[in-house]
Design a protein around this motif. Structure first.
Motif, PDB file in Angstrom:
ATOM      1  N   UNK A 180      41.627  90.303  39.202  1.00 35.56           N
ATOM      2  CA  UNK A 180      42.626  91.015  38.321  1.00 35.56           C
ATOM      3  C   UNK A 180      43.941  90.291  38.136  1.00 35.56           C
ATOM      4  N   UNK A 181      44.817  90.891  37.141  1.00 32.57           N
ATOM      5  CA  UNK A 181      46.013  90.231  36.771  1.00 32.57           C
ATOM      6  C   UNK A 181      47.054  91.216  37.445  1.00 32.57           C
ATOM      7  N   UNK A 185      43.537  93.869  44.411  1.00 32.21           N
ATOM      8  CA  UNK A 185      42.168  94.061  44.248  1.00 32.21           C
ATOM      9  C   UNK A 185      42.010  95.043  43.485  1.00 32.21           C
ATOM     10  N   UNK A 186      40.679  95.285  42.915  1.00 30.05           N
ATOM     11  CA  UNK A 186      40.004  96.235  42.168  1.00 30.05           C
ATOM     12  C   UNK A 186      38.579  96.770  42.589  1.00 30.05           C
ATOM     13  N   UNK A 200      42.590 100.578  42.712  1.00 28.43           N
ATOM     14  CA  UNK A 200      43.165  99.441  42.888  1.00 28.43           C
ATOM     15  C   UNK A 200      43.798  99.418  44.435  1.00 28.43           C
ATOM     16  N   UNK A 201      43.927  98.324  44.825  1.00 27.45           N
ATOM     17  CA  UNK A 201      44.460  98.087  46.265  1.00 27.45           C
ATOM     18  C   UNK A 201      45.605  97.121  46.150  1.00 27.45           C
ATOM     19  N   UNK A 247      44.328 105.233  42.040  1.00 28.64           N
ATOM     20  CA  UNK A 247      43.242 105.323  40.804  1.00 28.64           C
ATOM     21  C   UNK A 247      44.000 105.480  39.542  1.00 28.64           C
ATOM     22  N   UNK A 248      43.242 104.884  38.630  1.00 29.52           N
ATOM     23  CA  UNK A 248      43.644 104.887  37.086  1.00 29.52           C
ATOM     24  C   UNK A 248      44.007 106.476  36.893  1.00 29.52           C
ATOM     25  N   UNK A 249      45.010 106.699  36.142  1.00 29.99           N
ATOM     26  CA  UNK A 249      45.423 108.258  36.017  1.00 29.99           C
ATOM     27  C   UNK A 249      44.495 108.688  34.851  1.00 29.99           C
TER      28      UNK A 249
END
Length: 327
Positions: free
Chosen positions: A29-30, A99-100, A58-59, A71-73
């Motif tokens: 990831x970025x 991380x994801x 995502x961590x 978590x993505x909304x």
């Protein structure tokens, strides 16, 4: 045929293992910070982590330990999440990575993001010798001095420059620079520091000018916002990551297609080779049988001739022998 099926099964298993290995190599990831990576003490900052659309969680790791999960909304913003830090302190300064999670797989770690907290010590004093007006090819030296004393000094050029110089010293550090070029023009500040993550207030700005060379306006700016390591364009980064993801998906699909085509081709070659070998063995068997039969026929003819010759010789001997009563 059994050996052919065994070979096909082995090839399929090997190729499936290769595909699974390729799928496990997820893109890293970025990670970036807004508004900057150098944050004044007590100021909020956001850490963004961005992955592909397939990312489900995502961590965020801080100094090697997990700090937060998110978590993505919504599916629209599924490719990135925001970890908000309400106040920058000594305890939030340091190195971050993220991380994801995609399915059951975890990505590689992002590149490290270093957050620096500023405004912890006194204001250092920055001077340049022989002066702030220099000529092309001349050498100059910056002196950064902190009365309270420190162990490290940083000299940064304002704007979008990534160049950061570091020197060690108890209360003062020298930063020699030159020969002067047009690229050296600009506004500089320095910081004192006891570590890579905790810096002092910025010094007053010092501007280098080159007389006779078109000097643009070097109005001092906020050093904590303009002296970032990089300027992040979220739209460009997001589109670039999505393009990389699409490219990776297409590449994987093409590899799968090529692999299956290779498997089918190898299977056909194997079947043709086995069929040719079976035909060859059958033809050799037929030829060997014909040869053996020819030998048997010749042996029988020869034996018949020998028997006829023996019968003829016996008949002549009987005729030549004298009959009974012959004197």
């Amino acid at each position: 045929m059994l050996s052919t099926l065994t070979a096909l099964i082995c090839l399929q298993l090997c190729w499936s293992q290769r595909i699974n290995t390729e799928k496990q190599n997820l893109l890293k990831p970025i990670i970036w910070a807004q508004p900057t990576t150098r944050v004044t003490k007590g100021t909020p900052v956001s850490i963004w982590c961005q992955g592909p659309q397939s990312a489900s969680e995502y961590q965020l790791y801080f100094r090697g330990n997990i700090l937060a999960l998110k978590r993505p909304e919504s599916r629209r913003s599924r490719s990135k999440v925001n970890f908000f830090i309400p106040q920058m302190t000594l305890h939030t300064a340091g190195e971050y990575t993220c991380f994801y999670q995609s399915g059951e797989l975890q990505s590689e770690p992002s590149d490290p993001l270093v957050l620096v907290v500023t405004g912890l010590y006194d204001i250092p004093k920055l001077q340049v010798h022989p002066g702030h007006e220099v000529t092309l090819g001349e050498n100059v030296t910056f002196f950064c001095h902190l009365v309270a004393g420190t162990s490290k000094f940083f000299l940064l050029k304002e704007g979008r420059s990534n160049h950061v110089q570091q020197r060690y010293g108890n209360s003062q550090a020298k930063f020699p620079m030159g020969p002067m070029t047009r690229a050296h023009r600009g506004t500089y500040r320095c910081f004192g520091s006891y570590s890579d993550y905790t810096w002092s207030f910025p010094s007053e700005p010092v501007t280098l000018l080159i007389p006779g060379v078109g000097n643009t306006s070097f109005a001092p700016t906020d050093p904590t916002s303009s002296l970032d390591y990089r300027v992040f364009d979220s739209t460009a980064e997001e589109s670039g990551l999505q393009e990389d993801s699409v490219f990776w998906d297409h590449t994987t699909q093409n590899l799968i297609r090529i692999g299956l085509a290779c498997v089918v081709l190898m299977a056909l070659v194997w079947l043709l080779a086995e069929d040719w070998l079976n035909r060859k063995k059958a033809q050799e068997g037929i030829n060997e049988s014909a040869t053996w039969e020819g030998r048997r026929r010749r042996w029988r003819v020869q034996r018949s001739l020998e028997e006829e010759q023996r019968d003829a010789i016996s008949l002549r001997e009987v005729k030549a022998a004298p009959g009974p009563g012959t004197i």
